[in-house]
Design a protein around this motif. Structure first.
Motif, mmCIF file in Angstrom:
data_model
loop_
_atom_site.group_PDB
_atom_site.id
_atom_site.type_symbol
_atom_site.label_atom_id
_atom_site.label_comp_id
_atom_site.label_asym_id
_atom_site.label_seq_id
_atom_site.Cartn_x
_atom_site.Cartn_y
_atom_site.Cartn_z
ATOM 1 N N HIS A 26 27.645 61.136 -24.227
ATOM 2 C CA HIS A 26 28.421 61.090 -25.475
ATOM 3 C C HIS A 26 29.384 62.267 -25.601
ATOM 4 O O HIS A 26 30.574 62.080 -25.897
ATOM 5 C CB HIS A 26 27.469 61.067 -26.675
ATOM 6 C CG HIS A 26 28.166 61.057 -27.998
ATOM 7 N ND1 HIS A 26 28.668 59.908 -28.567
ATOM 8 C CD2 HIS A 26 28.475 62.082 -28.864
ATOM 9 C CE1 HIS A 26 29.238 60.196 -29.723
ATOM 10 N NE2 HIS A 26 29.145 61.498 -29.929
ATOM 11 N N LEU A 27 28.887 63.479 -25.404
ATOM 12 C CA LEU A 27 29.737 64.660 -25.558
ATOM 13 C C LEU A 27 30.892 64.647 -24.569
ATOM 14 O O LEU A 27 32.030 65.003 -24.918
ATOM 15 C CB LEU A 27 28.907 65.935 -25.401
ATOM 16 C CG LEU A 27 27.908 66.220 -26.526
ATOM 17 C CD1 LEU A 27 27.124 67.502 -26.235
ATOM 18 C CD2 LEU A 27 28.626 66.346 -27.869
ATOM 19 N N GLY A 164 25.260 57.114 -29.559
ATOM 20 C CA GLY A 164 24.830 55.757 -29.868
ATOM 21 C C GLY A 164 25.759 55.018 -30.809
ATOM 22 O O GLY A 164 25.752 53.780 -30.848
ATOM 23 N N GLN A 165 26.579 55.752 -31.578
ATOM 24 C CA GLN A 165 27.467 55.095 -32.548
ATOM 25 C C GLN A 165 28.601 54.317 -31.895
ATOM 26 O O GLN A 165 29.129 53.379 -32.490
ATOM 27 C CB GLN A 165 28.052 56.124 -33.527
ATOM 28 C CG GLN A 165 27.115 56.467 -34.677
ATOM 29 C CD GLN A 165 27.822 57.255 -35.767
ATOM 30 O OE1 GLN A 165 28.001 58.463 -35.648
ATOM 31 N NE2 GLN A 165 28.212 56.576 -36.830
ATOM 32 N N PHE A 166 28.981 54.691 -30.697
ATOM 33 C CA PHE A 166 30.052 53.961 -30.025
ATOM 34 C C PHE A 166 29.681 52.493 -29.810
ATOM 35 O O PHE A 166 30.555 51.639 -29.669
ATOM 36 C CB PHE A 166 30.377 54.591 -28.673
ATOM 37 C CG PHE A 166 31.176 55.875 -28.766
ATOM 38 C CD1 PHE A 166 32.322 55.937 -29.541
ATOM 39 C CD2 PHE A 166 30.779 57.001 -28.068
ATOM 40 C CE1 PHE A 166 33.067 57.104 -29.627
ATOM 41 C CE2 PHE A 166 31.517 58.176 -28.143
ATOM 42 C CZ PHE A 166 32.658 58.231 -28.922
ATOM 43 N N LYS A 167 28.381 52.184 -29.801
ATOM 44 C CA LYS A 167 27.930 50.808 -29.578
ATOM 45 C C LYS A 167 27.952 49.956 -30.848
ATOM 46 O O LYS A 167 27.797 48.735 -30.776
ATOM 47 C CB LYS A 167 26.505 50.811 -29.009
ATOM 48 C CG LYS A 167 26.384 51.385 -27.607
ATOM 49 C CD LYS A 167 24.941 51.269 -27.111
ATOM 50 C CE LYS A 167 24.810 51.776 -25.677
ATOM 51 N NZ LYS A 167 23.431 51.627 -25.169
ATOM 52 N N THR A 199 33.400 46.773 -30.913
ATOM 53 C CA THR A 199 32.534 47.907 -31.242
ATOM 54 C C THR A 199 33.427 49.096 -31.567
ATOM 55 O O THR A 199 34.643 49.050 -31.380
ATOM 56 C CB THR A 199 31.644 48.280 -30.046
ATOM 57 O OG1 THR A 199 32.496 48.633 -28.933
ATOM 58 C CG2 THR A 199 30.734 47.128 -29.643
ATOM 59 N N ILE A 200 32.823 50.177 -32.032
ATOM 60 C CA ILE A 200 33.588 51.400 -32.260
ATOM 61 C C ILE A 200 34.235 51.851 -30.950
ATOM 62 O O ILE A 200 35.386 52.287 -30.927
ATOM 63 C CB ILE A 200 32.689 52.505 -32.851
ATOM 64 C CG1 ILE A 200 32.321 52.151 -34.299
ATOM 65 C CG2 ILE A 200 33.372 53.866 -32.792
ATOM 66 C CD1 ILE A 200 31.391 53.131 -34.965
ATOM 67 N N ALA A 201 33.506 51.713 -29.856
ATOM 68 C CA ALA A 201 34.073 52.064 -28.546
ATOM 69 C C ALA A 201 35.335 51.257 -28.268
ATOM 70 O O ALA A 201 36.330 51.790 -27.760
ATOM 71 C CB ALA A 201 33.041 51.822 -27.448
#
Length: 234
Positions: A26-27, A164-167, A199-201
């Motif tokens: 993520h980072l 996890g938020q990208f999903k 998704t956010i991604a």
């Protein structure tokens, strides 16, 4: 940002696509996004020392070239003014409504009045009359300032996302907000439908990055073509 740097940008976008849905990276994904995104806005927005793709568009850009409509490029007839406004609006609404569920930058500082326009929607499916109007009326410097403000807000939003938020998928109530705030016109229901499946991604990988990249490249091609024609007639 020359052709070699644009090629590198494309390669890094592929890397971002590969890692963005991996929570343990993520980072790294956020940092790569911030680097990619900074090259699509003016140097001041991303605090970049080297020239960006946006800087390349603005280099030696005169008002006649900025406003010219229609243009005769193979992939667009819209003005540079329209393209810069369009990508700013798309980024603003997708990042602030669909991801953050917060107030759009457009309404945070009276930007419509400053830009001297009345259109709050994305510009998709816009009539030729309205494209000509926005091309002739929009305030150049206010448009650039608005786009910079949008870019800075995007960086804050993405930096605040957790692993996890990208999903996560876009919430239906946020799609509804697009129409309530006239961000998307009724003629562009297809655009809202397209985003509703993302998704956010997916929003990070297109509206916030590649969408800007594609339109900025169009702006450069428009500018280069107009400049060549001007030289030939001199």
């Amino acid at each position: 940002m020359d052709l070699k740097q644009r090629k590198i940008w494309n390669e890094n976008h592929k890397i971002l696509t590969d890692i963005i849905l991996k929570p343990d990276e993520h980072l790294q994904a956020v940092q790569l996004f911030l680097s990619q995104h900074s090259l699509l806005h003016s140097s001041s927005a991303g605090k970049k020392a080297k020239a960006t793709l946006a800087d390349e568009v603005l280099k030696s850009l005169d008002e006649r070239t900025f406003r010219m409509y229609p243009v005769s490029n193979p992939d667009t007839k819209n003005s540079i003014a329209w393209h810069l406004w369009h990508i700013a609006r798309i980024e603003d609404m997708t990042m602030n409504i669909l991801i953050a569920n917060e107030r759009q930058v457009l309404f945070a500082d009276n930007w419509l009045k400053k830009m001297n326009i009345e259109f709050a929607h994305s510009g998709n499916d816009m009539s030729e009359k309205d494209i000509a109007l926005i091309s002739s009326k929009i305030d150049f410097y206010s448009l650039l300032a608005y786009r910079t403000a949008v870019g800075k807000r995007t960086r804050d939003i993405v930096s605040s996302l957790r692993p996890g938020q990208f999903k996560e998928k876009v919430e239906p109530k946020r799609i509804k907000r697009l129409f309530e705030e006239h961000a998307v016109s009724q003629n562009s229901q297809w655009l809202a439908d397209y985003w509703s499946k993302k998704t956010i991604a997916g929003l990070i990988l297109m509206p916030a990055t590649r969408h800007n990249f594609l339109h900025l490249n169009k702006c450069i091609r428009i500018k280069d073509q107009i400049n060549k024609k001007t030289k030939r007639t001199c």
